[in-house]
Design a protein around this motif. Structure first.
Motif, PDB file in Angstrom:
ATOM      1  N   SER A  11       8.875  -9.927  -2.903  1.00 18.51           N
ATOM      2  CA  SER A  11      10.137  -9.681  -2.229  1.00 18.51           C
ATOM      3  C   SER A  11       9.861  -9.326  -0.776  1.00 18.51           C
ATOM      4  N   ARG A  12      10.902  -9.339   0.033  1.00 21.10           N
ATOM      5  CA  ARG A  12      10.733  -9.007   1.443  1.00 21.10           C
ATOM      6  C   ARG A  12      11.933  -8.225   1.947  1.00 21.10           C
ATOM      7  N   ASP A  13      11.676  -7.380   2.932  1.00 18.08           N
ATOM      8  CA  ASP A  13      12.703  -6.628   3.623  1.00 18.08           C
ATOM      9  C   ASP A  13      12.586  -7.024   5.085  1.00 18.08           C
ATOM     10  N   ASN A  14      13.456  -7.903   5.521  1.00 15.25           N
ATOM     11  CA  ASN A  14      13.352  -8.431   6.876  1.00 15.25           C
ATOM     12  C   ASN A  14      13.599  -7.362   7.940  1.00 15.25           C
ATOM     13  N   ALA A  15      14.463  -6.399   7.648  1.00 13.73           N
ATOM     14  CA  ALA A  15      14.728  -5.334   8.610  1.00 13.73           C
ATOM     15  C   ALA A  15      13.494  -4.479   8.857  1.00 13.73           C
ATOM     16  N   LYS A  16      12.623  -4.379   7.852  1.00 12.61           N
ATOM     17  CA  LYS A  16      11.405  -3.581   7.968  1.00 12.61           C
ATOM     18  C   LYS A  16      10.164  -4.427   8.211  1.00 12.61           C
ATOM     19  N   ASN A  17      10.327  -5.748   8.295  1.00 14.34           N
ATOM     20  CA  ASN A  17       9.187  -6.660   8.444  1.00 14.34           C
ATOM     21  C   ASN A  17       8.113  -6.380   7.402  1.00 14.34           C
ATOM     22  N   THR A  18       8.547  -6.256   6.164  1.00 15.03           N
ATOM     23  CA  THR A  18       7.664  -5.856   5.081  1.00 15.03           C
ATOM     24  C   THR A  18       7.784  -6.808   3.906  1.00 15.03           C
ATOM     25  N   VAL A  19       6.648  -7.119   3.286  1.00 16.50           N
ATOM     26  CA  VAL A  19       6.609  -7.907   2.067  1.00 16.50           C
ATOM     27  C   VAL A  19       6.001  -7.051   0.962  1.00 16.50           C
ATOM     28  N   TYR A  20       6.520  -7.214  -0.255  1.00 13.19           N
ATOM     29  CA  TYR A  20       6.083  -6.441  -1.402  1.00 13.19           C
ATOM     30  C   TYR A  20       5.598  -7.369  -2.504  1.00 13.19           C
ATOM     31  N   LEU A  21       4.741  -6.840  -3.342  1.00  9.20           N
ATOM     32  CA  LEU A  21       4.346  -7.533  -4.558  1.00  9.20           C
ATOM     33  C   LEU A  21       4.367  -6.532  -5.699  1.00  9.20           C
ATOM     34  N   GLN A  22       5.361  -6.666  -6.573  1.00 14.07           N
ATOM     35  CA  GLN A  22       5.439  -5.849  -7.774  1.00 14.07           C
ATOM     36  C   GLN A  22       4.633  -6.534  -8.867  1.00 14.07           C
ATOM     37  N   MET A  23       3.641  -5.847  -9.400  1.00 13.87           N
ATOM     38  CA  MET A  23       2.743  -6.408 -10.395  1.00 13.87           C
ATOM     39  C   MET A  23       2.885  -5.620 -11.684  1.00 13.87           C
ATOM     40  N   ASN A  24       3.364  -6.278 -12.722  1.00 11.21           N
ATOM     41  CA  ASN A  24       3.534  -5.672 -14.035  1.00 11.21           C
ATOM     42  C   ASN A  24       2.624  -6.352 -15.045  1.00 11.21           C
ATOM     43  N   SER A  25       2.430  -5.695 -16.174  1.00 13.97           N
ATOM     44  CA  SER A  25       1.602  -6.244 -17.253  1.00 13.97           C
ATOM     45  C   SER A  25       0.255  -6.728 -16.731  1.00 13.97           C
ATOM     46  N   LEU A  26      -0.387  -5.899 -15.950  1.00 15.03           N
ATOM     47  CA  LEU A  26      -1.634  -6.299 -15.306  1.00 15.03           C
ATOM     48  C   LEU A  26      -2.737  -6.565 -16.321  1.00 15.03           C
TER      49      LEU A  26
END
Length: 115
Positions: A70-85
């Motif tokens: 996912s990304r938050d354009n206002a914060k110039n940030t990208v995320y990676l949620q990792m489940n069931s690793l």
């Protein structure tokens, strides 16, 4: 210049979760695609997930259904949620952003998944 700062890596047991963040700062007018890559020792760096400027997403087959970019354009940030690793997810994870004709890399964050 554009600087990327990654956070969120660590050691987890199989089946656990982690959330990676990558925040960009500097001379940014508009970020195009943002992506996460990973590299295990002795292996090539491989794309994990990609998100386009308008939110379109692409995932590596081995992480589909488990990871969410996912990304938050206002914060110039990208995320990676990792489940069931899984142990095979163990690698150094790198973020990448495209700004104009340039690409920028984070310096990596270690993700280790124990059996």
């Amino acid at each position: 210049q554009v600087h990327l700062v990654e956070s969120g890596g660590g050691l987890v047991q199989a089946g656990g979760s982690l959330r990676l963040s990558c925040a960009a700062s500097g001379s940014i007018f508009s970020i195009n695609a943002m992506a996460w890559y990973r590299q295990a020792p002795g292996k090539e760096r491989e794309v994990v997930a990609l998100i386009g400027r308008s939110g379109g997403k692409t995932y590596r087959d081995s992480v589909k259904g488990r990871f969410t970019i996912s990304r938050d354009n206002a914060k110039n940030t990208v995320y990676l949620q990792m489940n069931s690793l899984k142990p095979e997810d163990t690698a150094v994870y790198y973020c990448n952003i495209n700004v104009g004709i340039d690409n920028y890399w984070g310096q990596g964050t270690q993700v280790t998944v124990s059996s």
